[in-house]
Design a protein around this motif. Structure first.
Motif, PDB file in Angstrom:
ATOM      1  N   GLY A 172       3.484 -18.405 -15.145  1.00 43.75           N
ATOM      2  CA  GLY A 172       3.413 -18.450 -16.639  1.00 43.75           C
ATOM      3  C   GLY A 172       5.002 -18.116 -16.557  1.00 43.75           C
ATOM      4  N   PRO A 173       5.081 -17.803 -18.264  1.00 44.94           N
ATOM      5  CA  PRO A 173       6.327 -17.917 -19.064  1.00 44.94           C
ATOM      6  C   PRO A 173       7.722 -17.098 -18.561  1.00 44.94           C
ATOM      7  CG  PRO A 173       4.432 -18.439 -20.624  1.00 44.94           C
ATOM      8  CD  PRO A 173       4.273 -18.058 -19.204  1.00 44.94           C
ATOM      9  N   PHE A 174       8.652 -17.405 -18.550  1.00 48.54           N
ATOM     10  CA  PHE A 174       9.150 -16.195 -17.783  1.00 48.54           C
ATOM     11  C   PHE A 174       9.779 -15.152 -17.859  1.00 48.54           C
ATOM     12  CE2 PHE A 174      14.129 -15.523 -17.385  1.00 48.54           C
ATOM     13  CZ  PHE A 174      14.084 -14.853 -15.881  1.00 48.54           C
ATOM     14  N   ALA A 175      10.185 -15.151 -19.122  1.00 50.28           N
ATOM     15  CA  ALA A 175       9.739 -13.786 -19.960  1.00 50.28           C
ATOM     16  C   ALA A 175       9.319 -12.638 -19.858  1.00 50.28           C
ATOM     17  CB  ALA A 175      10.488 -14.192 -21.134  1.00 50.28           C
ATOM     18  N   GLU A 176       7.750 -13.581 -20.275  1.00 49.48           N
ATOM     19  CA  GLU A 176       6.429 -12.465 -19.760  1.00 49.48           C
ATOM     20  C   GLU A 176       6.469 -12.426 -18.496  1.00 49.48           C
ATOM     21  OE1 GLU A 176       3.175 -14.476 -21.344  1.00 49.48           O
ATOM     22  OE2 GLU A 176       4.326 -15.339 -23.158  1.00 49.48           O
ATOM     23  N   GLN A 177       6.912 -12.475 -17.484  1.00 51.11           N
ATOM     24  CA  GLN A 177       6.523 -12.248 -15.950  1.00 51.11           C
ATOM     25  C   GLN A 177       7.501 -11.329 -15.724  1.00 51.11           C
ATOM     26  OE1 GLN A 177       6.016 -14.634 -12.795  1.00 51.11           O
ATOM     27  NE2 GLN A 177       6.932 -16.466 -14.146  1.00 51.11           N
ATOM     28  N   VAL A 178       8.973 -10.836 -16.586  1.00 51.99           N
ATOM     29  CA  VAL A 178       9.849 -10.146 -16.764  1.00 51.99           C
ATOM     30  C   VAL A 178       9.751  -9.138 -17.177  1.00 51.99           C
ATOM     31  CG1 VAL A 178      12.634  -9.413 -16.868  1.00 51.99           C
ATOM     32  CG2 VAL A 178      11.976 -12.133 -15.970  1.00 51.99           C
ATOM     33  N   SER A 180       1.241  -1.192  -0.019  1.00 56.50           N
ATOM     34  CA  SER A 180      -0.152  -0.470   0.232  1.00 56.50           C
ATOM     35  C   SER A 180       1.296   1.267  -0.623  1.00 56.50           C
ATOM     36  CB  SER A 180      -1.115  -0.239   1.383  1.00 56.50           C
ATOM     37  OG  SER A 180      -0.036  -0.156   2.231  1.00 56.50           O
ATOM     38  N   VAL A 181       2.189   1.338   0.493  1.00 63.95           N
ATOM     39  CA  VAL A 181       3.037   2.164  -0.007  1.00 63.95           C
ATOM     40  C   VAL A 181       3.355   2.942  -0.542  1.00 63.95           C
ATOM     41  CG1 VAL A 181       3.375   2.165   2.332  1.00 63.95           C
ATOM     42  CG2 VAL A 181       4.913   1.481   1.373  1.00 63.95           C
ATOM     43  N   PHE A 182       3.628   1.460  -1.607  1.00 66.82           N
ATOM     44  CA  PHE A 182       4.341   1.908  -3.298  1.00 66.82           C
ATOM     45  C   PHE A 182       3.357   2.085  -3.979  1.00 66.82           C
ATOM     46  CE2 PHE A 182       7.613  -0.521  -1.605  1.00 66.82           C
ATOM     47  CZ  PHE A 182       9.084  -0.082  -2.385  1.00 66.82           C
ATOM     48  N   PRO A 183       2.950   2.884  -5.088  1.00 71.46           N
ATOM     49  CA  PRO A 183       2.497   3.697  -5.909  1.00 71.46           C
ATOM     50  C   PRO A 183       2.073   2.210  -7.364  1.00 71.46           C
ATOM     51  CG  PRO A 183       3.655   5.434  -5.663  1.00 71.46           C
ATOM     52  CD  PRO A 183       4.058   3.985  -5.181  1.00 71.46           C
ATOM     53  N   GLY A 184       2.611   1.711  -7.023  1.00 71.95           N
ATOM     54  CA  GLY A 184       2.375   0.510  -8.373  1.00 71.95           C
ATOM     55  C   GLY A 184       2.558  -0.899  -7.331  1.00 71.95           C
ATOM     56  N   GLY A 185       2.421  -0.751  -6.211  1.00 73.75           N
ATOM     57  CA  GLY A 185       2.110  -1.948  -5.537  1.00 73.75           C
ATOM     58  C   GLY A 185       3.397  -3.368  -5.663  1.00 73.75           C
ATOM     59  N   ALA A 186       3.026  -4.793  -5.388  1.00 76.32           N
ATOM     60  CA  ALA A 186       4.235  -5.620  -5.073  1.00 76.32           C
ATOM     61  C   ALA A 186       3.865  -6.409  -6.506  1.00 76.32           C
ATOM     62  CB  ALA A 186       3.395  -6.137  -3.388  1.00 76.32           C
ATOM     63  N   TYR A 187       4.638  -6.777  -6.928  1.00 75.48           N
ATOM     64  CA  TYR A 187       4.601  -7.983  -7.603  1.00 75.48           C
ATOM     65  C   TYR A 187       4.922  -9.114  -8.329  1.00 75.48           C
ATOM     66  CZ  TYR A 187       4.126  -9.563 -13.007  1.00 75.48           C
ATOM     67  OH  TYR A 187       3.490 -10.188 -14.266  1.00 75.48           O
ATOM     68  N   TRP A 188       5.489 -10.133  -8.385  1.00 78.04           N
ATOM     69  CA  TRP A 188       5.358 -11.449  -7.961  1.00 78.04           C
ATOM     70  C   TRP A 188       5.932 -11.761  -8.837  1.00 78.04           C
ATOM     71  CZ3 TRP A 188       6.369 -13.857  -2.952  1.00 78.04           C
ATOM     72  CH2 TRP A 188       6.204 -12.779  -1.816  1.00 78.04           C
ATOM     73  N   VAL A 189       7.303 -12.442  -9.130  1.00 78.25           N
ATOM     74  CA  VAL A 189       7.620 -13.530 -10.474  1.00 78.25           C
ATOM     75  C   VAL A 189       8.164 -14.351  -9.625  1.00 78.25           C
ATOM     76  CG1 VAL A 189       9.453 -13.800 -11.932  1.00 78.25           C
ATOM     77  CG2 VAL A 189       9.081 -11.324 -11.401  1.00 78.25           C
ATOM     78  N   LEU A 190       7.290 -15.615 -10.272  1.00 77.60           N
ATOM     79  CA  LEU A 190       7.273 -17.157  -9.971  1.00 77.60           C
ATOM     80  C   LEU A 190       7.547 -17.932 -11.135  1.00 77.60           C
ATOM     81  CD1 LEU A 190       5.275 -16.978  -6.271  1.00 77.60           C
ATOM     82  CD2 LEU A 190       7.464 -17.817  -6.682  1.00 77.60           C
ATOM     83  N   PRO A 191       8.059 -19.248 -10.633  1.00 73.55           N
ATOM     84  CA  PRO A 191       7.748 -20.305 -11.761  1.00 73.55           C
ATOM     85  C   PRO A 191       7.059 -20.736 -12.313  1.00 73.55           C
ATOM     86  CG  PRO A 191       9.613 -20.936  -9.823  1.00 73.55           C
ATOM     87  CD  PRO A 191       9.144 -19.536  -9.887  1.00 73.55           C
ATOM     88  N   SER A 192       5.749 -20.666 -11.417  1.00 71.14           N
ATOM     89  CA  SER A 192       4.745 -21.185 -11.052  1.00 71.14           C
ATOM     90  C   SER A 192       3.582 -20.441 -11.965  1.00 71.14           C
ATOM     91  CB  SER A 192       3.752 -21.713 -10.024  1.00 71.14           C
ATOM     92  OG  SER A 192       4.164 -20.545  -8.983  1.00 71.14           O
ATOM     93  N   SER A 231      19.876 -14.088 -19.022  1.00 74.45           N
ATOM     94  CA  SER A 231      19.418 -12.885 -19.907  1.00 74.45           C
ATOM     95  C   SER A 231      18.290 -11.687 -18.998  1.00 74.45           C
ATOM     96  CB  SER A 231      19.462 -13.434 -21.537  1.00 74.45           C
ATOM     97  OG  SER A 231      18.468 -13.808 -21.527  1.00 74.45           O
ATOM     98  N   PRO A 232      16.908 -11.907 -19.340  1.00 80.30           N
ATOM     99  CA  PRO A 232      15.829 -11.337 -19.087  1.00 80.30           C
ATOM    100  C   PRO A 232      16.279 -10.463 -17.632  1.00 80.30           C
ATOM    101  CG  PRO A 232      15.275 -13.551 -20.273  1.00 80.30           C
ATOM    102  CD  PRO A 232      16.802 -13.527 -20.035  1.00 80.30           C
ATOM    103  N   MET A 233      16.272 -11.672 -16.649  1.00 74.79           N
ATOM    104  CA  MET A 233      16.713 -11.258 -16.072  1.00 74.79           C
ATOM    105  C   MET A 233      17.639  -9.622 -15.887  1.00 74.79           C
ATOM    106  SD  MET A 233      15.206 -11.462 -12.519  1.00 74.79           S
ATOM    107  CE  MET A 233      14.665 -13.059 -12.446  1.00 74.79           C
ATOM    108  N   GLY A 234      18.303  -9.505 -16.137  1.00 80.78           N
ATOM    109  CA  GLY A 234      19.947  -9.251 -15.936  1.00 80.78           C
ATOM    110  C   GLY A 234      19.385  -7.381 -16.265  1.00 80.78           C
TER     111      GLY A 234
END
Length: 341
Positions: A75-81, A61-73, A106-109
């Motif tokens: 969906g596709p890794f590149a799309e999540q990133v 609630s204190v970040f304007p864009g909220g919290a966003y999670w990246v997890l293997p479950s 590489s997308p993580m970098g």
């Protein structure tokens, strides 16, 4: 800009976590305006994911864009990133759990580089084991140490030392008055289950008569009560584990003349003055899309920000937002209002 650790809302979070706890240290690191990447590292089984969920929910609630999670479950890794990277310019907290599954791609970098550029308003929080290894990123590392259950010290009070003396629990299930395992199909087990369900109904009736009672129960208890209401309304409900729930608290199914439908439900037991932001709505939508569920429902004991409402209105058939007034209407429909028998 990131909120100051001296602000009233952040001070309350630090107090709840315990001023000298690992959680408080993590919050201060995440909110440091000079730090874009924070790594929480530690051996398996010490509660890293549980702590991060607690911190992320507190800070969403204190970040304007909220919290966003990246997890293997999710969906596709590149799309999540790619989706995660777009949130950084809005001022968000991006959590990358199960880092060992993503490390070296590489997308993580690109995501981590973007986090460093937006360090004054966003943070990427990485969760992994002791060998996180970020040679090309200037990350602030927080070490997770083994310890007692993740319950704020102000709740435990004098009991904190007693609880810390117990070892970790390795099994779940029913037990009798002597601490011995109890089969759910046994007469004693069935009696215990029936009594627990009676307790749910009685608490829901009390909340129907005194709505403010909802703010005295734990977030997990709220999830259990929402599950009970869905059952009373004719749905099949599966309550996910308290930690590692994959981005939804409940899986709710129903079959009717139109077909079979599966809904992912996320429950937020927030105070009245703490609305749910767009970040949580966006996160649940991503989980629903990745799993190809019918729709997502986010229900809270508070309300929703304009940004959250606007996001839902853009995907009205995939997302539903339910404020506390809606939950109270469900109570009445299920027969738990003050006027019900």
């Amino acid at each position: 800009m990131k909120p100051s650790i001296l602000s009233h809302s952040v001070h309350a979070i630090l107090r709840d976590l315990g001023e000298n706890s690992t959680g408080a240290e993590l919050v201060k690191s995440v909110l440091d305006p000079l730090v874009g990447v924070v790594a929480l590292q530690g051996p398996p089984g010490v509660g890293k994911t549980s702590l991060v969920r607690l911190v992320a929910q507190s800070l969403s609630s204190v970040f304007p864009g909220g919290a966003y999670w990246v997890l293997p479950s999710y969906g596709p890794f590149a799309e999540q990133v790619e989706r995660a990277q777009t949130t950084l310019s809005d001022g968000s907290l991006v959590v990358i759990d199960e880092w060992d599954a993503f490390k070296g791609r590489s997308p993580m970098g690109r995501l981590l580089s973007a986090a460093e550029r937006h360090a004054n308003k966003s943070t990427v929080l990485i969760v992994g084991r002791s060998d996180i290894g970020l040679p090309d990123v200037d990350a602030l590392v927080v070490a997770m140490r083994p310890g007692p259950p993740l319950v704020p010290s102000w709740i435990l009070g004098e009991a904190s030392e007693d609880i810390a003396s117990y070892g970790s629990f390795t099994q779940v299930g029913l037990i009798d008055q002597h601490g011995s395992p109890l089969s759910p199909s046994s007469p004693a087990g069935q009696t215990l289950i029936v009594e627990a369900r009676k307790g749910d109904r009685e608490l829901l009736r009390r909340i129907g008569s005194d709505p403010d009672l909802i703010y005295q129960i734990s977030p997990r208890r709220f999830e259990e009560l929402v599950a009970k209401v869905y059952e009373e309304l004719g749905y099949e409900v599966s309550l996910t584990p308290a930690s590692g729930d994959g981005g939804r608290d409940l899986q709710v199914a129903k079959k009717d003349h139109l077909g079979s439908f599966l809904y992912f439900v996320e429950c937020k037991r927030y105070s009245k003055d703490r609305p749910v932001g767009v970040g949580l709505v966006r996160q649940l939508h991503g989980v629903v899309s990745a799993a190809q569920a019918s729709a997502g429902v986010l229900i809270t004991t508070s309300s929703f920000t304009k940004g959250a409402r606007a996001f839902q209105e853009a995907v009205p058939h995939r997302m539903s937002l339910k404020a506390y007034t809606d939950f109270r209407a469900w109570l009445a429909e299920a027969g738990f209002s003050s006027g019900a028998n």
